[in-house]
Scaffold this active site. Structure first.
Site, PDB file in Angstrom:
ATOM      1  N   ASP A  61      -7.901  -3.173  14.187  1.00  0.00           N
ATOM      2  CA  ASP A  61      -9.273  -3.489  13.758  1.00  0.00           C
ATOM      3  C   ASP A  61      -9.303  -4.663  12.783  1.00  0.00           C
ATOM      4  O   ASP A  61     -10.333  -4.947  12.174  1.00  0.00           O
ATOM      5  CB  ASP A  61      -9.921  -2.247  13.110  1.00  0.00           C
ATOM      6  CG  ASP A  61      -9.145  -1.745  11.906  1.00  0.00           C
ATOM      7  OD1 ASP A  61      -8.117  -2.357  11.536  1.00  0.00           O
ATOM      8  OD2 ASP A  61      -9.568  -0.727  11.308  1.00  0.00           O
ATOM      9  N   ASP A 105       0.818  -1.220   0.000  1.00  0.00           N
ATOM     10  CA  ASP A 105       0.000   0.000   0.000  1.00  0.00           C
ATOM     11  C   ASP A 105       0.848   1.264   0.000  1.00  0.00           C
ATOM     12  O   ASP A 105       2.062   1.227   0.209  1.00  0.00           O
ATOM     13  CB  ASP A 105      -0.975   0.001   1.196  1.00  0.00           C
ATOM     14  CG  ASP A 105      -0.333  -0.468   2.498  1.00  0.00           C
ATOM     15  OD1 ASP A 105       0.905  -0.506   2.579  1.00  0.00           O
ATOM     16  OD2 ASP A 105      -1.084  -0.795   3.435  1.00  0.00           O
TER      17      ASP A 105
HETATM   18  C1  F6R Z   1       1.464  -1.564   6.256  1.00  0.00           C
HETATM   19  C2  F6R Z   1       0.088  -2.027   6.312  1.00  0.00           C
HETATM   20  C3  F6R Z   1      -0.714  -2.067   7.577  1.00  0.00           C
HETATM   21  C4  F6R Z   1       0.089  -2.464   8.807  1.00  0.00           C
HETATM   22  C5  F6R Z   1      -0.811  -2.493  10.044  1.00  0.00           C
HETATM   23  C6  F6R Z   1      -0.014  -2.796  11.305  1.00  0.00           C
HETATM   24  O1  F6R Z   1       1.963  -1.596   4.934  1.00  0.00           O
HETATM   25  O2  F6R Z   1      -0.409  -2.348   5.297  1.00  0.00           O
HETATM   26  O3  F6R Z   1      -1.776  -2.966   7.391  1.00  0.00           O
HETATM   27  O4  F6R Z   1       0.664  -3.718   8.596  1.00  0.00           O
HETATM   28  O5  F6R Z   1      -1.447  -1.263  10.197  1.00  0.00           O
HETATM   29  O6  F6R Z   1       0.866  -1.742  11.557  1.00  0.00           O
HETATM   30  P1  F6R Z   1       1.985  -1.815  12.663  1.00  0.00           P
HETATM   31  O7  F6R Z   1       2.952  -2.866  12.220  1.00  0.00           O
HETATM   32  O8  F6R Z   1       2.619  -0.461  12.686  1.00  0.00           O
HETATM   33  O9  F6R Z   1       1.307  -2.187  13.937  1.00  0.00           O
END
Ligand code: F6R
Length: 252
Positions: free
Chosen positions: A137, A68
């Site tokens: 979530d 993303d």
């Molecule tokens: C990142 C992504 C998000 C993260 C998720 C967890 O490219 O697509 O889905 O993997 O928000 O984020 P963290 O690792 O910062 O807890």
């Protein structure tokens, strides 16, 4: 099949996760790696950079496609995911820059960019191993809870929860972009292997819901229950609810 690895801390989790990526590129040097940003995989990227520096593995023949990108941020913006990947991984390993791909956050036509990204992934033959974090979530990529799983790369409005969670990286919540481009569920589910990394107590409840609750678009990660080859690497805090309620599931 889902394999759960419970590691004592973030370092051990990162080491374990890195070993799966290392094995992937050793077995298939020209692998297509699906990559993620966020705090969870940073240690894994560091460990992989060490393995490259030590001459144990190389990414010279690999290609990467990221999950993303914020819509509206330039690649040079220090909160863009392109910038994150340059800082945390691409500049530290030997992957050829021209084979590192992310959605273009500055594309004028978001729908056309989504179609281009899906065609790109298809032209690479799909993803060999997809790294995922998980949102509080249950989001994967920026596929947020909703009424349906969205198959293709899509232009999404971020939820308040995700904006809140990401506000720590910006001067204020107002500065967090409201939209993103995210790979959809189809490309993720078509990846040959899924490698999820999750650490910290804040992920404990959602990990249990995603892997032991109903498969529902209200918890996007729950679709991974239908994938044939999922590896979940977590630290003890993130695995706490699974350990409490499903103690026999761990591979280690
Ligand atoms: C990142 C992504 C998000 C993260 C998720 C967890 O490219 O697509 O889905 O993997 O928000 O984020 P963290 O690792 O910062 O807890």
């Amino acid at each position: 099949m889902i394999r759960f690895y419970k590691e004592k801390d973030y370092t051990a989790m990162s080491y374990r996760a890195a070993s799966f990526i290392a094995a992937q590129v050793l077995n298939k040097p020209a692998s297509v790696l699906g990559l993620a940003t966020g705090s969870s995989p940073i240690g894994m990227y560091e460990e992989l950079a060490k393995k490259v520096a030590d001459g144990k593995i190389t990414f010279q023949h690999a290609t990467s496609v990221n999950l993303d990108e914020y819509y509206g941020l330039a690649p040079e913006h220090d909160q863009s995911y392109r910038y994150f990947m340059e800082q945390n991984f691409f500049s530290k390993v030997d992957i050829p820059h021209e084979r590192t791909f992310l959605p273009n956050g500055l594309a004028a036509d978001a729908a056309a960019e989504c179609a281009r990204y899906d065609a790109l992934i298809d032209s690479l033959g799909g993803i060999d191993i997809q790294v995922l974090g998980i949102g509080r979530d249950g989001h994967i990529g920026f596929n947020e809870p909703g009424a349906a799983f969205i198959p293709g790369t899509n232009h999404v409005k971020l939820t308040d929860d995700t904006i809140d969670a990401n506000a720590r990286f910006f001067a204020s919540a107002d500065d967090v972009p409201r939209y993103a481009l995210t790979m959809g569920i189809r490309a993720i589910m078509q990846a040959k292997t899924i490698l999820m990394v999750a650490n910290g107590a804040g992920k404990a409840a959602i990990l249990e819901a995603a892997f032991f609750g109903p498969v529902t678009p209200e918890v996007p990660a729950s679709i991974l229950q239908l994938h044939p080859n999922v590896i979940v690497c977590g630290d003890t805090d993130a695995m706490a609810e699974i350990e409490k309620n499903h103690p026999g599931v761990f591979a280690n």
